[in-house]
Design a protein around this motif. Structure first.
Motif, PDB file in Angstrom:
ATOM      1  N   GLU A 119      46.789  37.455  21.946  1.00 61.16           N
ATOM      2  CA  GLU A 119      46.839  35.827  22.133  1.00 61.16           C
ATOM      3  C   GLU A 119      45.304  35.738  22.459  1.00 61.16           C
ATOM      4  N   GLY A 120      45.019  34.454  22.641  1.00 59.54           N
ATOM      5  CA  GLY A 120      43.580  34.309  23.295  1.00 59.54           C
ATOM      6  C   GLY A 120      43.644  33.950  24.859  1.00 59.54           C
ATOM      7  N   THR A 121      42.590  33.704  25.324  1.00 58.00           N
ATOM      8  CA  THR A 121      42.672  33.447  26.753  1.00 58.00           C
ATOM      9  C   THR A 121      43.444  32.348  27.123  1.00 58.00           C
ATOM     10  N   ALA A 129      46.264  29.727  47.380  1.00 59.23           N
ATOM     11  CA  ALA A 129      47.525  30.461  46.962  1.00 59.23           C
ATOM     12  C   ALA A 129      47.471  30.584  45.533  1.00 59.23           C
ATOM     13  N   GLY A 130      48.008  31.727  44.950  1.00 55.63           N
ATOM     14  CA  GLY A 130      48.027  31.991  43.679  1.00 55.63           C
ATOM     15  C   GLY A 130      49.342  32.866  43.106  1.00 55.63           C
ATOM     16  N   TYR A 131      50.531  32.298  43.705  1.00 55.91           N
ATOM     17  CA  TYR A 131      51.819  32.697  43.154  1.00 55.91           C
ATOM     18  C   TYR A 131      52.508  31.309  42.954  1.00 55.91           C
ATOM     19  N   GLU A 160      44.897  33.948  37.109  1.00 52.97           N
ATOM     20  CA  GLU A 160      44.651  34.772  35.957  1.00 52.97           C
ATOM     21  C   GLU A 160      43.165  34.803  35.869  1.00 52.97           C
ATOM     22  N   VAL A 161      42.260  35.632  36.887  1.00 55.90           N
ATOM     23  CA  VAL A 161      40.882  35.468  36.815  1.00 55.90           C
ATOM     24  C   VAL A 161      40.419  36.079  35.542  1.00 55.90           C
ATOM     25  N   ALA A 162      41.176  37.123  34.740  1.00 57.14           N
ATOM     26  CA  ALA A 162      40.621  37.785  33.410  1.00 57.14           C
ATOM     27  C   ALA A 162      40.413  36.813  32.417  1.00 57.14           C
ATOM     28  N   LYS A 163      41.242  35.545  32.219  1.00 57.01           N
ATOM     29  CA  LYS A 163      41.244  34.535  31.213  1.00 57.01           C
ATOM     30  C   LYS A 163      40.031  33.972  31.224  1.00 57.01           C
ATOM     31  N   ARG A 210      48.091  40.922  29.717  1.00 52.92           N
ATOM     32  CA  ARG A 210      48.403  40.049  30.795  1.00 52.92           C
ATOM     33  C   ARG A 210      49.523  40.496  31.529  1.00 52.92           C
ATOM     34  N   VAL A 211      49.765  40.533  32.811  1.00 51.58           N
ATOM     35  CA  VAL A 211      50.607  40.919  33.669  1.00 51.58           C
ATOM     36  C   VAL A 211      51.826  39.793  33.367  1.00 51.58           C
TER      37      VAL A 211
END
Length: 267
Positions: A168-170, A24-26, A139-142, A129-130
């Motif tokens: 901000e930072g990651t 899950a990711g929500y 948040e895979v981008a972080k 970030r969204v």
């Protein structure tokens, strides 16, 4: 008494309950350091969970219910822990509207942390970030940008928005020092609980603070920089992108003193 726990809605979680969450990711969460069974900025953590639940699910669990579930987890382990409280809805993330489904709370404890020693060198990455005001999961981008920075010989990454502003930072908030005042970036970001603690305590200490747009080009005019999160109120930053940042021990000491002035509260 076990060392650390994973609780769902105030009781030990089973493997069957946890298995669906692996896919899950929500969800959203807050993270805190617990010392002596107590927390700094508990009101800020509760507010974060409440507002994010309203944003993602349209409703929120009462604060007293959340506190009782945090307390149940803390009573099952050592007095000093890292704690993460994650809020999700049982119907899952691909349901258009969750209706009246209960808001679930997953609480996990682990070893306490105080963050890296620093000073850190940060890469700069153009990224926004969204829903930046929500501390949400998935948040895979972080992690991607953090790992890419480490691969390139740096410690972590700082984000620059489409207007060229540092935000901000990651997994960190950024704060700067101009020699007299603490400078908070003016950009869309997640307002950290530690950031909130430090800001209100700096006010009580009479320390000047201001909010301003900070770009990489502004860095040579500043006298120091730090990152902060639930681990620590300040880790020194020695470089952002290609720009060196001067050491600012007074700034660092001031942030730590402000944080320590925040009283610990029992859940």
């Amino acid at each position: 008494m076990s060392a650390f726990v994973v609780h769902r809605n105030g009781r030990a979680a089973t493997a069957e309950e946890l298995a669906p969450l692996a896919f899950a990711g929500y969800a959203h969460f807050t993270a805190m350091q617990v010392r002596g069974g107590k927390v700094r900025g508990l009101d800020l953590h509760l507010e974060r969970l409440r507002l994010a639940s309203m944003e993602l699910f349209g409703r929120a669990s009462p604060d007293d219910r959340v506190r009782s579930r945090l307390r149940a987890a803390l009573e099952s382990g050592p007095a000093d822990v890292s704690l993460t409280a994650t809020v999700y809805s049982s119907p899952g993330e691909f349901i258009g509207e969750a209706g009246d489904a209960e808001i679930e709370l997953l609480v996990r404890t682990g070893p306490p942390s105080s963050g890296p020693a620093g000073p850190l060198a940060l890469a700069t990455v153009e990224y926004e970030r969204v829903l930046p005001s929500v501390k949400h999961v998935g948040e895979v981008a972080k992690t991607y940008f953090m790992r890419r920075a480490v691969r390139d010989g740096l410690d972590d990454a700082a984000f620059v928005d489409r207007r060229g502003r540092l935000s901000e930072g990651t997994i960190w908030n950024l704060a700067f020092w101009d020699g007299d005042a603490v400078v908070w970036p003016d950009a869309e970001m997640l307002t950290g609980t530690t950031m909130g603690i430090v800001r209100r305590q700096l006010d009580r200490l009479g320390v000047p603070q201001r909010v301003a747009e900070v770009t990489p080009a502004d860095l040579p005019t500043l006298a120091g920089a730090v990152v902060m999160n639930s681990w620590t109120p300040g880790v020194a930053v020695q470089r952002i992108g290609a720009v060196p940042v001067p050491a600012a021990p007074r700034f660092l000491e001031l942030l730590h003193r402000a944080y320590q002035a925040e009283p610990l509260t029992a859940c």
